[in-house]
Design a protein around this motif. Sequence first.
Motif, PDB file in Angstrom:
ATOM      1  N   ASN A  56       0.870  -1.243   0.073  1.00 51.45           N
ATOM      2  CA  ASN A  56       0.079   0.080   0.005  1.00 51.45           C
ATOM      3  C   ASN A  56       0.748   1.334   0.140  1.00 51.45           C
ATOM      4  O   ASN A  56       0.088   2.356   0.008  1.00 51.45           O
ATOM      5  N   THR A  57       2.268   0.995   0.385  1.00 45.13           N
ATOM      6  CA  THR A  57       3.039   2.279  -0.047  1.00 45.13           C
ATOM      7  C   THR A  57       3.828   2.340  -1.094  1.00 45.13           C
ATOM      8  O   THR A  57       4.207   1.047  -1.500  1.00 45.13           O
ATOM      9  N   LEU A  58       4.529   3.400  -1.554  1.00 47.58           N
ATOM     10  CA  LEU A  58       5.625   3.408  -2.567  1.00 47.58           C
ATOM     11  C   LEU A  58       6.617   2.794  -1.925  1.00 47.58           C
ATOM     12  O   LEU A  58       7.490   2.118  -3.087  1.00 47.58           O
ATOM     13  N   GLY A  59       7.141   2.623  -0.752  1.00 45.78           N
ATOM     14  CA  GLY A  59       8.034   2.171  -0.362  1.00 45.78           C
ATOM     15  C   GLY A  59       8.074   0.481  -0.425  1.00 45.78           C
ATOM     16  O   GLY A  59       9.068  -0.161  -0.893  1.00 45.78           O
ATOM     17  N   GLU A  60       6.879   0.049  -0.074  1.00 42.34           N
ATOM     18  CA  GLU A  60       6.673  -1.485  -0.227  1.00 42.34           C
ATOM     19  C   GLU A  60       6.644  -1.702  -1.739  1.00 42.34           C
ATOM     20  O   GLU A  60       7.288  -2.979  -2.068  1.00 42.34           O
ATOM     21  N   ILE A  61       6.114  -1.007  -2.593  1.00 42.41           N
ATOM     22  CA  ILE A  61       5.971  -1.201  -4.141  1.00 42.41           C
ATOM     23  C   ILE A  61       7.492  -1.278  -4.687  1.00 42.41           C
ATOM     24  O   ILE A  61       7.683  -2.220  -5.385  1.00 42.41           O
ATOM     25  N   ALA A  62       8.325  -0.461  -4.332  1.00 41.68           N
ATOM     26  CA  ALA A  62       9.571  -0.378  -4.882  1.00 41.68           C
ATOM     27  C   ALA A  62      10.379  -1.241  -4.389  1.00 41.68           C
ATOM     28  O   ALA A  62      11.284  -1.817  -5.003  1.00 41.68           O
ATOM     29  N   GLY A  63      10.134  -1.935  -3.031  1.00 40.64           N
ATOM     30  CA  GLY A  63      10.932  -3.082  -2.390  1.00 40.64           C
ATOM     31  C   GLY A  63      10.705  -4.251  -3.526  1.00 40.64           C
ATOM     32  O   GLY A  63      11.473  -4.984  -3.767  1.00 40.64           O
ATOM     33  N   GLU A  64       9.297  -4.338  -3.886  1.00 38.58           N
ATOM     34  CA  GLU A  64       9.194  -5.461  -4.763  1.00 38.58           C
ATOM     35  C   GLU A  64       9.732  -5.527  -6.223  1.00 38.58           C
ATOM     36  O   GLU A  64      10.150  -6.314  -6.753  1.00 38.58           O
ATOM     37  N   LYS A  65       9.588  -4.117  -6.924  1.00 43.24           N
ATOM     38  CA  LYS A  65      10.392  -3.734  -8.186  1.00 43.24           C
ATOM     39  C   LYS A  65      11.892  -4.123  -8.134  1.00 43.24           C
ATOM     40  O   LYS A  65      12.595  -4.538  -8.846  1.00 43.24           O
ATOM     41  N   ALA A  66      12.545  -3.727  -6.876  1.00 38.67           N
ATOM     42  CA  ALA A  66      13.994  -3.639  -6.584  1.00 38.67           C
ATOM     43  C   ALA A  66      14.319  -5.201  -6.470  1.00 38.67           C
ATOM     44  O   ALA A  66      15.538  -5.684  -6.599  1.00 38.67           O
ATOM     45  N   GLY A  67      13.399  -6.020  -6.465  1.00 45.53           N
ATOM     46  CA  GLY A  67      13.730  -7.568  -6.461  1.00 45.53           C
ATOM     47  C   GLY A  67      14.354  -8.252  -7.602  1.00 45.53           C
ATOM     48  O   GLY A  67      14.871  -9.290  -7.523  1.00 45.53           O
ATOM     49  N   PRO A  82       9.731   9.325  -6.764  1.00 44.65           N
ATOM     50  CA  PRO A  82       9.420   9.846  -5.660  1.00 44.65           C
ATOM     51  C   PRO A  82      10.432   9.695  -4.434  1.00 44.65           C
ATOM     52  O   PRO A  82      11.063   8.467  -4.418  1.00 44.65           O
ATOM     53  N   GLU A  83      10.883  10.367  -3.544  1.00 41.15           N
ATOM     54  CA  GLU A  83      11.941  10.024  -2.516  1.00 41.15           C
ATOM     55  C   GLU A  83      11.581   8.588  -1.861  1.00 41.15           C
ATOM     56  O   GLU A  83      12.568   8.003  -1.628  1.00 41.15           O
ATOM     57  N   GLU A  84      10.369   8.585  -1.366  1.00 42.72           N
ATOM     58  CA  GLU A  84       9.909   7.108  -0.722  1.00 42.72           C
ATOM     59  C   GLU A  84      10.266   5.970  -1.459  1.00 42.72           C
ATOM     60  O   GLU A  84      11.121   5.041  -0.922  1.00 42.72           O
ATOM     61  N   ALA A  85      10.101   6.060  -2.827  1.00 44.41           N
ATOM     62  CA  ALA A  85      10.453   4.974  -3.663  1.00 44.41           C
ATOM     63  C   ALA A  85      11.998   5.012  -3.763  1.00 44.41           C
ATOM     64  O   ALA A  85      12.440   3.795  -4.107  1.00 44.41           O
ATOM     65  N   MET A  86      12.553   6.097  -4.199  1.00 45.63           N
ATOM     66  CA  MET A  86      14.090   6.010  -4.645  1.00 45.63           C
ATOM     67  C   MET A  86      15.042   5.616  -3.490  1.00 45.63           C
ATOM     68  O   MET A  86      16.004   4.874  -3.376  1.00 45.63           O
ATOM     69  N   SER A  87      14.734   5.858  -2.091  1.00 49.29           N
ATOM     70  CA  SER A  87      15.517   5.545  -0.994  1.00 49.29           C
ATOM     71  C   SER A  87      15.398   4.105  -0.841  1.00 49.29           C
ATOM     72  O   SER A  87      16.417   3.401  -0.399  1.00 49.29           O
ATOM     73  N   VAL A  88      14.093   3.362  -1.021  1.00 45.12           N
ATOM     74  CA  VAL A  88      14.259   1.854  -1.090  1.00 45.12           C
ATOM     75  C   VAL A  88      15.075   1.336  -2.193  1.00 45.12           C
ATOM     76  O   VAL A  88      15.793   0.227  -2.075  1.00 45.12           O
ATOM     77  N   LEU A  89      14.773   1.780  -3.608  1.00 45.17           N
ATOM     78  CA  LEU A  89      15.563   1.420  -4.636  1.00 45.17           C
ATOM     79  C   LEU A  89      17.122   1.386  -4.201  1.00 45.17           C
ATOM     80  O   LEU A  89      18.033   0.456  -4.446  1.00 45.17           O
TER      81      LEU A  89
END
Length: 585
Positions: free
Chosen positions: A257-268, A282-289
């Motif tokens: 439900n968050t950009l961070g969670e979604i980015a974590g799946e994509k970074a897989g 977005p910063e939330e996604a970029m930091s996870v990547l």
Amino acid sequence: MSACPFKPVNWIRRTERFRGPPRVNPYSPHLHNLSRLRIQNILHLKPQRAISPTLLPLEGMVGGEAGSSEPLTEYEEALNCLSSLITRRTRADGANKGDNFDLLFDYLKILELDESISDLKVIHVAGTKGKGSTCAFTESILRSCGFRTGLFTSPHLIDVRERFRLDGMDISEEKFLAYFWWCWNRLQEKTDDNMPMPNYFRFLSLLAFKIFVAEQVHVAILEVGLGGKFDATNVVQTPIVCGVSSLGYDHMEILGNTLGEIAGEKAGIFKQGVPAYTVRQPEEAMSVLKAKASLLRISLEIALPLDRGLLNGQKLGLDGEHQYINAGLAIAMCRTWLQKTGHADGIFSETTKSNLPEQFIRGLASASLQGRAQIVPDPYFSVQSSNVGSGGLVFYLDGAHSPESMVECARWFSHAGKENARHVNHLEEQPNNDCRAQILLFNCMTVRDPEMLLQPFIITCSDHGVRFQRAIFVPNQSVFDKVGSYSAPQSDPRQVDLSWQLNIQRVWRNIISGSRGLDDDTVNGMVEPFEKSEQTMENSAVFPTLPLAIKWLREYAKQNQSTRVQVLVTGSLHLIGDLLRLIKA
């Protein structure tokens, strides 16, 4: 009744009366170099196909496909078998071992791909929006550089063969069938209750690997189907380079439900030792990547949007401002792929260090992808030109289905609609004529929130001067659990379940009642346009079937011959596929 009503392996093993003669392998070791075989030889080698249960008469059965006097074609039988693999998608996580992700490695062994898949020179792309376009640009660039390309994308719009491109062309039906049965029979022979048949997308991914290995492509470009970490394409362990396109909110019921969670799946899809690229996020996604890349000790570089000045006056093959972002990512991955595979010297020189090689420009300009920022004049009026004066009917197709992509879609439609009108006015020597009627044709899947899609879309349309005279909501025709099949319109359109479309219409009305600049101020109850004339039709409507909506649009265009009718079709790639199939029929 479908051709494979149960898990095919169980049906065949437990019901011996249905067992057909086993297919031999037309690609035995001494014939493994399929790319050198002529397609006639492939067909000559292929034996009689196995008998599908529904091609045999069943005692006591009346009607249905099994008792039909017209047997299924081989292609239809293959599609039915594919349909039997379709399941509702669920979240793959640690609790279910990534939906038993490791089974994919067993499937590769069964298909004798466990070693050869590592020979593929893969470019792997994940993302929320733009990953399909990025893959299309990437494939076109490398093909223009002289390489034999394989491209695997999803979903398809009309025909499942669209998912598999060889050298820029959909795989032929003959080759598709040959490879399909080769994979299907081997998996059926080896799978059981403990190791069931792969689901729909996993089977298609395995089929793509088989096709690309056998066809000996120089580069395989793989678009992630959903997420990344547990996506079937992620069974590839040693890609040459990978990339993540723009991230946003989509498939949240599966990815988080968050950009961070979604980015974590994509970074897989990131792998140790494999360079990775992304675009501004977005910063939330970029930091996870970045965190994932740091954990793997790999570089994560930001690919900047393409400077249009580098195209030497050419235009991108895919329209829209957002495509310069996707093109920039494709260029970065292609450069790295060429360098890591030892092919850069023949393409880059001192003069191309600050410019794009001619092959890159040619590839970017010739890239194509159906249903993304695509403009399609209605072919009905090309053969009925006498029925329309200076007007006509033009469909603007964009498969946007996330809030961010709906905003880009609105911007593109605003620009493309104006450009098309200016172009037609120039041809007809009517420079000041801007008589346009803009209509929205929309649907979205029930797992999506129509308010999240329509709110930013409507605001962006208003800000860019788009004024919809009509908004039409209609169900898709394609059937979720049947590949290549479409629901036939019911004899009485009133019997169609329109509850979802009525809900979307209510959302539309609630939003526009507080928005500016849109022509939908009168919203008074459900509309039945298939019974009423255009004059009595309100500014938003629900149609029970897509063919009826198309019929109304054509009648509207004929009745307004001096008006150019521009119809934006968006919200669902399935809706776009249905429309393309119908207007081209």
